[in-house]
Design a protein around this motif. Structure first.
Motif, PDB file in Angstrom:
ATOM      1  N   ARG A  22     -27.584 -28.402  39.612  1.00 52.21           N
ATOM      2  CA  ARG A  22     -26.954 -27.203  39.062  1.00 52.21           C
ATOM      3  C   ARG A  22     -25.814 -26.741  39.956  1.00 52.21           C
ATOM      4  NH1 ARG A  22     -32.185 -23.586  38.786  1.00 52.21           N
ATOM      5  NH2 ARG A  22     -30.704 -21.957  38.194  1.00 52.21           N
ATOM      6  N   GLU A  26     -24.526 -20.967  39.159  1.00 49.71           N
ATOM      7  CA  GLU A  26     -25.777 -20.747  38.440  1.00 49.71           C
ATOM      8  C   GLU A  26     -26.937 -20.526  39.402  1.00 49.71           C
ATOM      9  OE1 GLU A  26     -28.665 -22.865  35.122  1.00 49.71           O
ATOM     10  OE2 GLU A  26     -26.654 -23.660  35.480  1.00 49.71           O
ATOM     11  N   ARG A  29     -26.937 -16.965  40.400  1.00 51.48           N
ATOM     12  CA  ARG A  29     -27.365 -16.046  39.343  1.00 51.48           C
ATOM     13  C   ARG A  29     -28.868 -16.120  39.093  1.00 51.48           C
ATOM     14  NH1 ARG A  29     -22.725 -17.862  36.528  1.00 51.48           N
ATOM     15  NH2 ARG A  29     -24.092 -19.222  35.284  1.00 51.48           N
ATOM     16  N   ASN A  30     -29.411 -17.330  39.004  1.00 53.76           N
ATOM     17  CA  ASN A  30     -30.790 -17.509  38.564  1.00 53.76           C
ATOM     18  C   ASN A  30     -31.746 -17.957  39.658  1.00 53.76           C
ATOM     19  OD1 ASN A  30     -29.912 -16.940  35.894  1.00 53.76           O
ATOM     20  ND2 ASN A  30     -29.267 -19.086  35.652  1.00 53.76           N
ATOM     21  N   THR A  40     -25.197 -27.298  31.962  1.00 46.53           N
ATOM     22  CA  THR A  40     -24.605 -27.057  33.285  1.00 46.53           C
ATOM     23  C   THR A  40     -24.996 -28.119  34.310  1.00 46.53           C
ATOM     24  OG1 THR A  40     -26.461 -25.657  33.998  1.00 46.53           O
ATOM     25  CG2 THR A  40     -24.633 -24.578  32.852  1.00 46.53           C
TER      26      THR A  40
END
Length: 264
Positions: A22, A26, A29-30, A40
């Protein structure tokens, strides 16, 4: 039941594996999780490691060299010491065994300062030797080989002596092959300890070209930027050598850890 237990044990590795594909945005964010957007996923992190992260392979090579040499020397010397404590009756044998147990119970953090001063006086700072030397004769390995050697048949030693074999010949040609499961188990355990060792190499090593993988990967996290994507991909690459090592020695691993005798 075992499938569930296996999944729980492998869940962190699975999360890291997915996160290594990833992008950094990202991840920020996660976080690290098994939830992801398949669109992604990409190989950019691994492409960067193989094409642009030159220092990473230098760290990888340093870790491989230190780990391989540590395994070889530790198994050689520790097995000889443990074997001698098990099969020979000499004055002071119990004292030396108690000394091994005492050192085994002392936390390494207590020994770091005297060991560090010793490395300075010997000129081993920022060298492979300085990193490897404290692990060459590991108390846990000596204890392990002693316990295993206690189960070896003494009749083979007596027969070899009658045939004119030397004590070194008995060890290398007869007893060492019988201790193969112990060697395999300790190769994995000692190698894993050396490969993941962070604190002692951090104290000994100075130049970035000499860093091992744990230290090098830690440098990717700085107050000025965190390369979590490269860090996670690089971390996944670090488990490959021990997957290979375990595949080759797995049939001996459990047998060695049981510290059993020779059946025949």
């Amino acid at each position: 039941m075992f499938v569930i237990i296996s999944f729980i044990a492998l869940f962190p590795i699975l999360s890291l594996l997915l996160s290594s594909f990833r992008p950094s945005s990202e991840l920020m964010r996660n976080g690290i999780s098994i939830q992801f957007d398949i669109s992604t996923l990409n190989l950019d992190n691994y492409t960067y490691i193989f094409t642009e992260a030159g220092k990473y392979w230098s760290w990888y090579g340093n870790s491989l060299i230190i780990t391989v040499i540590t395994i070889i020397l530790s198994l050689f010397f520790s097995s000889m010491v443990g074997y001698a404590l098990a099969v020979y009756d000499f004055k002071g044998r119990n004292f030396f065994f108690v000394l091994v147990l005492f050192i085994l119970m002392v936390p390494f953090e207590i020994l770091m300062l005297p060991l560090y001063q010793l490395m300075i006086s010997w000129g081993f700072i920022d060298t492979y030797t300085g990193v490897m030397l404290p692990a060459i004769v590991a108390p846990i390995a000596v204890f392990f080989f002693r316990q295993y050697a206690l189960g070896l048949p003494r009749e083979l030693m007596d027969a070899a002596r009658i045939d004119g074999s030397t004590e070194y010949g008995i060890f290398f040609r007869i007893m060492m092959p019988l201790m193969t499961p112990a060697f395999a188990a300790m190769a994995i355990l000692q190698g894993l300890g050396s490969w993941n060792n962070f604190l002692w190499p951090l104290i000994i090593l100075r130049s970035s070209d000499m860093f091992t993988l744990p230290i090098g990967l830690a440098t990717l996290l700085t107050p000025y930027g965190n390369n979590y994507d490269v860090l996670i991909a690089g971390s996944m690459m670090t488990i490959i050598p021990f997957i290979i090592l375990f595949v080759f020695f797995q049939r001996y691993f459990v047998e060695g850890l049981t510290v059993g005798g020779v059946k025949g």
